[in-house]
Design an enzyme around this catalytic site. Structure first.
Site, PDB file in Angstrom:
ATOM      1  CD  GLU A  30      48.009  33.425  97.366  1.00  0.00           C
ATOM      2  OE1 GLU A  30      47.102  34.223  97.057  1.00  0.00           O
ATOM      3  OE2 GLU A  30      48.856  33.667  98.235  1.00  0.00           O
ATOM      4  CE  LYS A 176      52.655  39.865 102.311  1.00  0.00           C
ATOM      5  NZ  LYS A 176      52.220  38.522 102.023  1.00  0.00           N
TER       6      LYS A 176
HETATM    7  N1  PSU Z   1      51.852  36.781  99.843  1.00  0.00           N
HETATM    8  C1  PSU Z   1      52.463  37.102  98.691  1.00  0.00           C
HETATM    9  N2  PSU Z   1      51.787  37.771  97.757  1.00  0.00           N
HETATM   10  C2  PSU Z   1      50.472  38.048  97.930  1.00  0.00           C
HETATM   11  C3  PSU Z   1      49.817  37.674  99.131  1.00  0.00           C
HETATM   12  C4  PSU Z   1      50.547  37.053 100.065  1.00  0.00           C
HETATM   13  O1  PSU Z   1      53.627  36.789  98.499  1.00  0.00           O
HETATM   14  O2  PSU Z   1      49.881  38.606  97.017  1.00  0.00           O
HETATM   15  C5  PSU Z   1      48.354  37.867  99.282  1.00  0.00           C
HETATM   16  C6  PSU Z   1      47.758  36.544  99.766  1.00  0.00           C
HETATM   17  O3  PSU Z   1      46.717  36.206  98.887  1.00  0.00           O
HETATM   18  C7  PSU Z   1      47.230  36.844 101.145  1.00  0.00           C
HETATM   19  C8  PSU Z   1      46.847  38.272 100.965  1.00  0.00           C
HETATM   20  O4  PSU Z   1      46.173  36.019 101.506  1.00  0.00           O
HETATM   21  O5  PSU Z   1      47.941  38.820 100.237  1.00  0.00           O
HETATM   22  C9  PSU Z   1      46.623  38.962 102.274  1.00  0.00           C
HETATM   23  O6  PSU Z   1      45.868  40.096 102.047  1.00  0.00           O
HETATM   24  P1  PSU Z   1      45.254  40.896 103.284  1.00  0.00           P
HETATM   25  O7  PSU Z   1      46.437  41.416 104.030  1.00  0.00           O
HETATM   26  O8  PSU Z   1      44.415  41.972 102.660  1.00  0.00           O
HETATM   27  O9  PSU Z   1      44.451  39.916 104.071  1.00  0.00           O
END
Ligand code: PSU
Ligand code: MN
Length: 328
Positions: A30, A176
């Protein structure tokens, strides 16, 4: 599961197109983690290192981003650097945002679309593009999930809905611990998303090895993981599979310490009125600050490890396909 589809907006690199055509293993990566998840220049270094790990384990890396109105599947060195340098200026692209970075490209036959922002795809966005390209395995750091306090904020990542509907395996180091991991797992159960763990019984918690919650099934062996995935899809059970593997011991952080940083970061996010798609990047950056860079080190180590697990699975899936065609 989805037959490799082609779409005029889909632009695989020559290396990725060749690997897919030959049935060789390909691993999607990604781009939100590059643009929004890590600071320059560690983001570029990590993106390159993760691609190298995938190659070293016999698979072709396909970093996915939307550039100049095209879904690029596999980035050349210059494009990867452009993405990394764009950083937070890149648009964070989840399911709802894909048309915003593609609609002009759809109308255009030339590359005269450079006014469009670079689109950094999230887990959800990358899953959609990977499935479109016919890629079955996707490696990230940690998925988005149900945020703490979601009962009042409704903040639930679109990543979870995507796992429910799009047939791609997502390899991660769990979720996380800025999230409510228990509720995240409940949501996945409701939507029938199998949560596998590799290397330990418990679902992982990103910087921390143990989340305190067990995964549904522990499967350490890549060939057995591949059989699980093929069996699910052969039954017509569309949707993703989540494969969790913990951050390597040497890079793991103690839970008590991480919890302190998270509490502080959540407090600061509230004080600054941070909402919506800005929440996760804010928390990650704030935790990196509070930890004096230790969280970033753990993040880099876990993504590289996930890449190894994902490449092995992609290889096992490719081998399985030779033995037993998934689509007779
Ligand atoms: N995990 C990481 N770093 C990130 C993300 C996840 O280690 O930057 C990103 C991923 O792209 C995930 C997004 O899909 O955060 C989730 O964002 P939100 O909570 O706004 O859906
Ligand atoms: Mn959110």
């Amino acid at each position: 599961m989805p037959p490799p589809a082609s779409h005029p907006l889909l632009q695989p690199s020559p290396a990725v197109a060749a690997a897919l055509a030959a049935g060789r293993p390909v691993v999607a990566l990604e781009s939100t983690i590059v643009a929004h998840g890590m600071p320059w220049p560690q983001n570029l270094e990590t993106a390159r290192a993760v691609e190298a790990v995938v190659r070293a384990h016999g698979a072709e890396p396909a970093t996915i981003a939307v550039i100049d109105g095209r879904i690029r599947v596999g980035l050349d060195g210059a494009s990867l650097e452009r993405l990394a340098r764009a950083g937070p200026q890149a648009l964070k692209v989840s399911r709802r945002d894909l048309p915003a970075v593609l609609a002009e490209g759809a109308a255009s036959t030339s590359a005269a679309t450079s006014a469009l922002p670079i689109g950094a795809t999230t887990v959800a966005g990358t899953m959609i593009c990977a499935a479109l390209a016919g890629i079955e395995v996707f490696v990230t750091g940690g998925i988005g999930g149900v945020h703490r306090g979601a009962a009042t904020t409704f903040d639930i990542s679109a990543d979870l809905q995507e796992l429910a509907r799009t047939s791609v395996v997502v390899v991660c180091a769990g979720a996380k611990s800025i999230l409510d991991i228990g509720l995240t797992l409940e949501y996945l159960e409701t939507h029938g998303v199998p949560v596998l763990s590799c290397g330990q019984d418990e679902f992982a918690a990103f910087y921390v090895r143990d989340s305190g919650f067990e995964a549904d099934y522990r499967i350490d062996d890549a060939a057995a993981q591949a059989r699980f995935v093929r069996t699910k899809w052969s039954l017509g059970l569309a949707g993703g599979v989540l494969l969790s593997t913990p951050v390597p011991e040497a890079a793991a952080l103690p839970r008590a310490v991480v919890d302190g940083w998270i509490e502080q970061a959540l407090h600061d996010a509230a004080a600054h009125g941070i909402t919506g798609k800005a929440v996760t990047p804010f928390l990650l950056a704030r935790i990196a600050e509070l930890s004096g860079g230790r969280s970033l080190e753990a993040n880099i180590a876990l993504v590289k490890h996930n890449a190894e697990v994902g490449a092995r699975l992609a290889a096992a899936l490719a081998a399985e396909r030779e033995v037993r065609p998934a689509r007779p």
